[in-house]
Design a protein around this motif. Structure first.
Motif, PDB file in Angstrom:
ATOM      1  N   ASP A  48       0.826  -1.204   0.000  1.00  0.00           N
ATOM      2  CA  ASP A  48       0.000   0.000   0.000  1.00  0.00           C
ATOM      3  C   ASP A  48       0.864   1.260   0.000  1.00  0.00           C
ATOM      4  OD1 ASP A  48      -2.346   1.285  -0.122  1.00  0.00           O
ATOM      5  OD2 ASP A  48      -2.996   0.844   1.927  1.00  0.00           O
ATOM      6  N   ARG A  49       1.162   1.761  -1.174  1.00  0.00           N
ATOM      7  CA  ARG A  49       1.896   3.027  -1.276  1.00  0.00           C
ATOM      8  C   ARG A  49       1.453   3.748  -2.542  1.00  0.00           C
ATOM      9  NH1 ARG A  49       7.519   0.381  -3.285  1.00  0.00           N
ATOM     10  NH2 ARG A  49       7.549  -0.522  -1.211  1.00  0.00           N
ATOM     11  N   PRO A  50       1.638   5.052  -2.615  1.00  0.00           N
ATOM     12  CA  PRO A  50       1.108   5.807  -3.751  1.00  0.00           C
ATOM     13  C   PRO A  50       1.690   5.321  -5.084  1.00  0.00           C
ATOM     14  CG  PRO A  50       1.944   7.298  -2.027  1.00  0.00           C
ATOM     15  CD  PRO A  50       2.381   5.924  -1.663  1.00  0.00           C
ATOM     16  N   GLY A  51       0.867   5.369  -6.140  1.00  0.00           N
ATOM     17  CA  GLY A  51       1.381   5.096  -7.490  1.00  0.00           C
ATOM     18  C   GLY A  51       1.322   3.652  -7.917  1.00  0.00           C
ATOM     19  N   GLN A  52       0.865   2.753  -7.023  1.00  0.00           N
ATOM     20  CA  GLN A  52       0.845   1.329  -7.367  1.00  0.00           C
ATOM     21  C   GLN A  52      -0.155   1.038  -8.495  1.00  0.00           C
ATOM     22  OE1 GLN A  52       3.499   0.177  -6.178  1.00  0.00           O
ATOM     23  NE2 GLN A  52       3.019  -1.184  -4.469  1.00  0.00           N
ATOM     24  N   MET A  53      -1.357   1.612  -8.384  1.00  0.00           N
ATOM     25  CA  MET A  53      -2.381   1.375  -9.408  1.00  0.00           C
ATOM     26  C   MET A  53      -1.901   1.878 -10.768  1.00  0.00           C
ATOM     27  SD  MET A  53      -4.941  -0.310  -8.381  1.00  0.00           S
ATOM     28  CE  MET A  53      -6.706  -0.165  -8.274  1.00  0.00           C
ATOM     29  N   LEU A  54      -1.184   2.985 -10.739  1.00  0.00           N
ATOM     30  CA  LEU A  54      -0.665   3.538 -11.988  1.00  0.00           C
ATOM     31  C   LEU A  54       0.277   2.543 -12.655  1.00  0.00           C
ATOM     32  CD1 LEU A  54      -0.306   5.938 -13.956  1.00  0.00           C
ATOM     33  CD2 LEU A  54       1.598   6.701 -12.530  1.00  0.00           C
ATOM     34  N   LYS A  55       1.156   1.935 -11.849  1.00  0.00           N
ATOM     35  CA  LYS A  55       2.088   0.945 -12.401  1.00  0.00           C
ATOM     36  C   LYS A  55       1.349  -0.207 -13.081  1.00  0.00           C
ATOM     37  CE  LYS A  55       5.584   1.311  -8.782  1.00  0.00           C
ATOM     38  NZ  LYS A  55       6.067   0.459  -7.662  1.00  0.00           N
ATOM     39  N   ILE A  56       0.310  -0.717 -12.397  1.00  0.00           N
ATOM     40  CA  ILE A  56      -0.465  -1.833 -12.953  1.00  0.00           C
ATOM     41  C   ILE A  56      -1.123  -1.413 -14.263  1.00  0.00           C
ATOM     42  CG2 ILE A  56      -2.434  -3.376 -12.555  1.00  0.00           C
ATOM     43  CD1 ILE A  56      -1.834  -3.075  -9.515  1.00  0.00           C
ATOM     44  N   THR A  57      -1.688  -0.225 -14.255  1.00  0.00           N
ATOM     45  CA  THR A  57      -2.361   0.276 -15.449  1.00  0.00           C
ATOM     46  C   THR A  57      -1.361   0.444 -16.596  1.00  0.00           C
ATOM     47  OG1 THR A  57      -3.736   1.492 -13.897  1.00  0.00           O
ATOM     48  CG2 THR A  57      -4.023   1.993 -16.213  1.00  0.00           C
ATOM     49  N   GLU A  58      -0.184   0.905 -16.261  1.00  0.00           N
ATOM     50  CA  GLU A  58       0.854   1.066 -17.293  1.00  0.00           C
ATOM     51  C   GLU A  58       1.207  -0.277 -17.949  1.00  0.00           C
ATOM     52  OE1 GLU A  58       3.264   5.023 -15.696  1.00  0.00           O
ATOM     53  OE2 GLU A  58       4.025   3.012 -15.257  1.00  0.00           O
TER      54      GLU A  58
END
Lengths: 427, 427
Positions: free
Chosen positions: A357-367
């Motif tokens: 749980d840290r900022p930017g994780q969802m972005l990485k997955i989406t990328e």
């Protein structure tokens, strides 16, 4: 009435069932075949062992030669299991002109074609209805009733042990280990359950089904196999909330005239007939180009269901003997088969991830998803514990090649682990 | 490759499908049978009618004698329908030595035994897999795979029209008339739907299934038949609330070695495989003493599914011709059958009543139940309108004789009418 003498090799669960049904239904069998079927000799490993079936009037021996050299015995039922020894015995029996019925899926999956050829040379029948889905007459049905059709897919729940475990996990919310233990206590799972829970047993059955449905030979190495020992109860619950049951399903599918066979946990929409198959039951869904979807449902194992399939083989051999038509192949459909390419095997997927749980994780997955041109259908985040979240997504259709890329890329991301990636069957 | 010439009698939906599949799957069929199957002649009623199937190279005629007198034609497929004319044609064709395949359930239900005998005399095959449950290979499966077992019950959804209507009523809460109309618009129901909605079509199929499963001959008069045209949407909703789906089910059951065949609306517990059979699909559940419950599911009608069943018959005949084994009966299981007594046919029942709202009504109903020693499992009262209430009850198991007594007694009560009394299938 003329007598046909039968030998039985092995007196475990199925062997005992064969002795029992043949005695109990003697009259019906005679009225259909015009012959009296008699079990003359049973070969067992341990002569001293006590048996819970009446063996009055039957020779019990531990010598295979008592079958091979007995000119009166025309049919031998092999239910002893194992591969190497059973193969050697069956070869010797075929060479001695005995018709063979076996429930040995490992043997047939591995050496079926070789043994069928030897049977043909000796003008003998070789049948094995009981080797796939115990009490469901699926092999003979494919041979007889889909001969004029072009089968495009065969999929099914062909392992009772894993289906029992998955049903328990799903209905009673018990963890895998506890469900396995209860299956072992009830006799649905072996003390060493590896072959069942790792999907090997289902894969053997899919090899046989693929041969019958598509006329193609595949080996264990050609099949993508995933078992259920790593299935997380949370994923089963999550799938349920999304309207799916998770089951171990074998799929053999024709794609651009190439074949793809896989075994693994799969999400099945709740309102589909396959989703309703509970506990130790089996079901095989055959899709024909002409006939559409048909499903064959029943007990996948057990003494009497499996023995009944053996008996249907015995009756088929008997009819062939009476008509003088022995020696033709159980499955006479055969064609060249190529493996489908990873780029053309396409499914929607369910993927669950453990994400720090840290900022930017969802972005990485989406990328990652975007980079392989895959897209989400749905994405959900739930808390796992203080530091980790569970991210669950279902995707639109994508190829195996795309999935492999995604899983590879995610493995390279810090703080994100893949828990599961399962195929989702279409509505 | 040797050619086997086929004649087709009738070119409606199924006939066109047979022409189509035989052409499309020519290679597979030849690889299995070792023969080239060719449709030589098609007999139609109206030569001028335009057909939406390619008939290139096929003689199209309106004279049955073009089949009967053609020595080159070995197999004739009868898909013209009707009973009297079809029977006469088939008799003449059998006497001319032609093997017959028919999808004509009315004919086979009524004259099957007589025609089978004539076929045997002429050393001809007579097959009719397509006559029951279109695309589901149920007859051959019973013959081949339950030969050694003792079947104790066959029950099923064997009429697609009524199952479509019941599904619509149940899922979309539409009244019977509207559901029927939508079935007619979609081509699932005939302009005159009587045979389907009154259960006659299902009863014919149950006659054939009873012959195969139990070896017993029953006639339409022996079967208790109730259709769906009086089914009240309220009862479907009420049953749903109690956990049941209402479907038109045919049941043939062995009771104390006597037979009971019935067709009628039945309450099926929601979690049973039969309850999940939706819309125009069919399913047949066969219970064997040894094998237990097995279910065979698929499309009950339609051009290609039904034609595929005809094709599996054509291939079976071709194999028999090649092997020189024609002339044996499709179903060779036969025994004396007696009708079960009304006192030994026992089910729980769902009964719904229209009751004039006045004091003491419930007491009267309870008195009737008590007088025949029947008991409630559950009783519910809901308002119908100002003056009337609906009383719904499910009972414990009781015999048909008891049910008849109850319905008779209630009919004699002032202000109480029976709306429905349906069997409830066990959990």
């Amino acid at each position: 009435m003329q007598v046909i003498n039968i030998g039985v090799l092995g007196l475990g669960t199925v062997g005992s069932g064969v002795v029992r049904i043949l005695r109990d239904h003697q009259n019906k069998i005679s009225s259909i075949t015009g012959r009296k079927l008699v079990i003359k000799t049973v070969v067992v490993h341990d002569l001293a062992k006590k048996r819970n079936v009446d063996l009055a009037g039957i020779n019990v021996t531990d010598k295979i030669d008592d079958l091979i050299n007995d000119k009166d015995i025309q049919i031998v039922v092999e239910v002893m299991g194992t591969v190497t020894t059973a193969k050697e015995y069956i070869e010797r029996l075929l060479n001695a002109g005995k018709h063979i019925i076996t429930a040995n899926k490992d043997l047939i999956a591995t050496y079926g074609s070789e043994l069928a050829e030897l049977a043909g040379k000796n003008n003998c029948d070789l049948f094995y209805e009981a080797s796939v889905a115990g009490g469901i007459p699926i092999l003979r049905t494919i041979v007889n009733s889909f001969a004029a059709d072009r089968i495009v897919e065969v999929k099914g729940i062909v392992n009772g042990t894993t289906n029992y475990i998955m049903t328990q996990m799903s209905q009673n919310h018990v963890e895998y280990q506890k469900a396995l233990q209860s299956a072992q206590e009830l006799g649905f799972a072996e003390p060493d359950p590896t072959n069942d829970v790792e999907g090997i047993d289902a894969a053997y059955k899919m090899i046989i089904l693929t041969r019958f449905a598509f006329g193609m030979n595949v080996t264990l190495d050609d099949i993508e196999v995933e078992g259920i020992s790593n299935v997380d109860l949370e994923d089963i619950k999550q799938a349920k909330e999304l309207g799916y049951n998770v089951k171990l399903v074998g799929i053999a599918k024709l794609i651009n005239d190439r074949i793809k066979v896989s075994v693994g946990p799969v999400l099945i929409p709740e309102d589909q007939p396959l989703a309703a198959v509970q506990n130790e039951n089996n079901a095989v869904l055959v899709t024909g180009a002409a006939v559409g979807e048909t499903m064959f449902y029943g007990p996948g194992a057990g003494e009497l269901p499996t023995a009944n399939s053996v008996l249907s083989d015995i009756i088929a051999v008997t009819k062939d003997i009476v008509l003088g038509t022995t020696g033709s192949r159980f499955n006479d459909f055969s064609r060249e088969g190529k493996q489908a390419l990873a780029t053309e095997v396409v499914y929607p997927y369910y993927i669950s991830l453990r994400v720090k749980d840290r900022p930017g994780q969802m972005l990485k997955i989406t990328e990652v998803m975007t980079s392989v041109k895959a897209s989400f259908h749905l994405i959900l985040q739930t808390e796992l514990d203080d530091d980790y979240a569970r991210v669950v997504m279902t995707t639109h259709k994508m190829s195996e090649a795309q999935l492999t890329e995604i899983l590879g890329a995610v493995a390279g991301l810090e703080g994100i682990d893949v828990i599961a990636s399962y195929k989702v069957l279409p509505d």
